[in-house]
Design a protein around this motif. Sequence first.
Motif, PDB file in Angstrom:
ATOM      1  N   ILE A 134       0.834  -1.263  -0.062  1.00 48.62           N
ATOM      2  CA  ILE A 134       0.088  -0.004   0.153  1.00 48.62           C
ATOM      3  C   ILE A 134       0.897   1.328   0.080  1.00 48.62           C
ATOM      4  N   VAL A 136       1.319   4.977   1.042  1.00 47.83           N
ATOM      5  CA  VAL A 136       0.513   6.109   1.890  1.00 47.83           C
ATOM      6  C   VAL A 136       1.165   7.526   1.531  1.00 47.83           C
ATOM      7  N   ARG A 149      -5.618  14.939  -7.720  1.00 46.10           N
ATOM      8  CA  ARG A 149      -5.967  14.165  -8.679  1.00 46.10           C
ATOM      9  C   ARG A 149      -4.532  13.709  -9.829  1.00 46.10           C
ATOM     10  N   LEU A 152      -2.894  10.807  -8.022  1.00 45.83           N
ATOM     11  CA  LEU A 152      -3.937   9.726  -8.123  1.00 45.83           C
ATOM     12  C   LEU A 152      -3.204   9.213  -9.809  1.00 45.83           C
ATOM     13  N   TYR A 153      -3.198   9.952 -10.673  1.00 43.47           N
ATOM     14  CA  TYR A 153      -2.854   9.750 -12.121  1.00 43.47           C
ATOM     15  C   TYR A 153      -1.570   8.967 -12.088  1.00 43.47           C
ATOM     16  N   LEU A 155      -0.091   7.460  -9.387  1.00 42.84           N
ATOM     17  CA  LEU A 155      -0.031   6.292  -8.844  1.00 42.84           C
ATOM     18  C   LEU A 155      -0.637   4.889  -9.817  1.00 42.84           C
ATOM     19  N   ALA A 156      -1.625   5.624 -10.708  1.00 40.18           N
ATOM     20  CA  ALA A 156      -2.232   4.525 -11.366  1.00 40.18           C
ATOM     21  C   ALA A 156      -1.421   4.198 -12.843  1.00 40.18           C
ATOM     22  N   VAL A 160       0.325   1.136  -8.957  1.00 45.03           N
ATOM     23  CA  VAL A 160      -0.047   1.098  -7.678  1.00 45.03           C
ATOM     24  C   VAL A 160      -1.597   0.929  -7.482  1.00 45.03           C
ATOM     25  N   SER A 161      -2.133   0.084  -7.016  1.00 46.04           N
ATOM     26  CA  SER A 161      -3.521  -0.270  -7.073  1.00 46.04           C
ATOM     27  C   SER A 161      -4.256   0.200  -5.540  1.00 46.04           C
ATOM     28  N   LYS A 162      -3.343   0.060  -4.576  1.00 45.29           N
ATOM     29  CA  LYS A 162      -3.815   0.383  -3.278  1.00 45.29           C
ATOM     30  C   LYS A 162      -2.898   1.318  -2.636  1.00 45.29           C
ATOM     31  N   TYR A 163      -3.714   2.423  -2.094  1.00 46.05           N
ATOM     32  CA  TYR A 163      -3.229   3.508  -1.359  1.00 46.05           C
ATOM     33  C   TYR A 163      -4.174   4.080  -0.371  1.00 46.05           C
ATOM     34  N   GLY A 164      -3.548   5.034   0.380  1.00 48.87           N
ATOM     35  CA  GLY A 164      -4.371   5.279   1.652  1.00 48.87           C
ATOM     36  C   GLY A 164      -3.770   6.642   1.983  1.00 48.87           C
ATOM     37  N   PHE A 165      -4.726   7.339   2.639  1.00 47.78           N
ATOM     38  CA  PHE A 165      -4.338   8.863   3.217  1.00 47.78           C
ATOM     39  C   PHE A 165      -4.106   8.611   4.741  1.00 47.78           C
TER      40      PHE A 165
END
Lengths: 175, 184
Positions: A134, A136, A149, A152-153, A155-156, A160-165
């Motif tokens: 994950i 972070v 945004r 997130l782009y 990460l894609a 990376v498919s799992k992330y968190g704040f």
Amino acid sequence: MPRQTTDWQDYYRETINRLRSPLPWYPFPALISFGLAILLLAHVAVSTSRRMGHPTSLLNFPSTHHQAGAIWFSVTPINDEVVVATANRQVFRWPQNIRNIEPLGPFIAWLKEATYQEIEAAALLNRIEKKQTIAVIAADQTLKYSHLRPVLYALAQANVSKYGFETIVANKSNF
Amino acid sequence: MMYQSKILKTKKRLSDDSQAISVVILAVASLLTILGYGFRAVTVESSYGIIPAEIPVIQSDIKDPSFHKFVETPSATLSKFTPAILLTTEAFYFGDIAAFTTKFGESKDKYLLRHVDGEPQLFNLIEIMQKWLEARAKDENIPKQNLLVFVPSGDIPLPIVMQVIAGFHKTSSLNRVILAGGFL
């Protein structure tokens, strides 16, 4: 007939007498140095907090406790830029009103390299920990969703498919 | 004479170093304590939590040549019936993905929950959506999914986005949130 002495002989004798006399503060400079060395080794030399130096102000919110992720970076708006700082002190910047993905190139390359390292380590160990799967994001409270945004782009793009704040969980005492 | 006796008494008092060792030990201990707190402030971290979200992936069939022949199966699949939420500064809009994409012109398949005094009504939204999903599963035979696509508008502050994700994450019915950049 008295022996003639020179200045340096007197100085030499005085020095010997001074060094032979007992000192009232004898062990304490050594003890202080030893104590400081022990403190330094026990705290600073082992690791400093990865969050030191990051100007991010995290949201104080009760959420699931999580160990520090393998991929961790902070996102902060500074002046007219979005500044991303990673755990290994690399800094990436792009304008807040970004319209294409080109300025994110170095950040995407870092993400890809970081994920590759985690995959390689997991393959060699034949084991993977949950925190390695994950990414972070320590996002500043003053960010808006439009600032996030592009992250997130990125990460894609880095698969990376799992992330968190990340949030701060209030604790009774941390000392 | 009086001054000389005072001077002699002062010299005698100042040359009494019976307390010197204890003062030095106390000073060293205080210094180490303060330094210890200082270094711990630098190295010991607070307690942190995480609000998770996901990015959906496309399944690719890679054959595992090893002994175990591992096959990964998808745990959930996005479809046109997947619930979707739009968050603007005025209201929550919810429906399924088709309602905000291919059937954008229709009005009967989208629902609106206005903010009260600028405050998003998250708990009301969760309750209403759960009832809506139950009714859909019962009346239209649409299977329930625990996936949710969440599209905040660009000017929504990130803490509100995070709290909405955390609110849904605590439910059992919509606990996997996908943050989207927008609909095409």
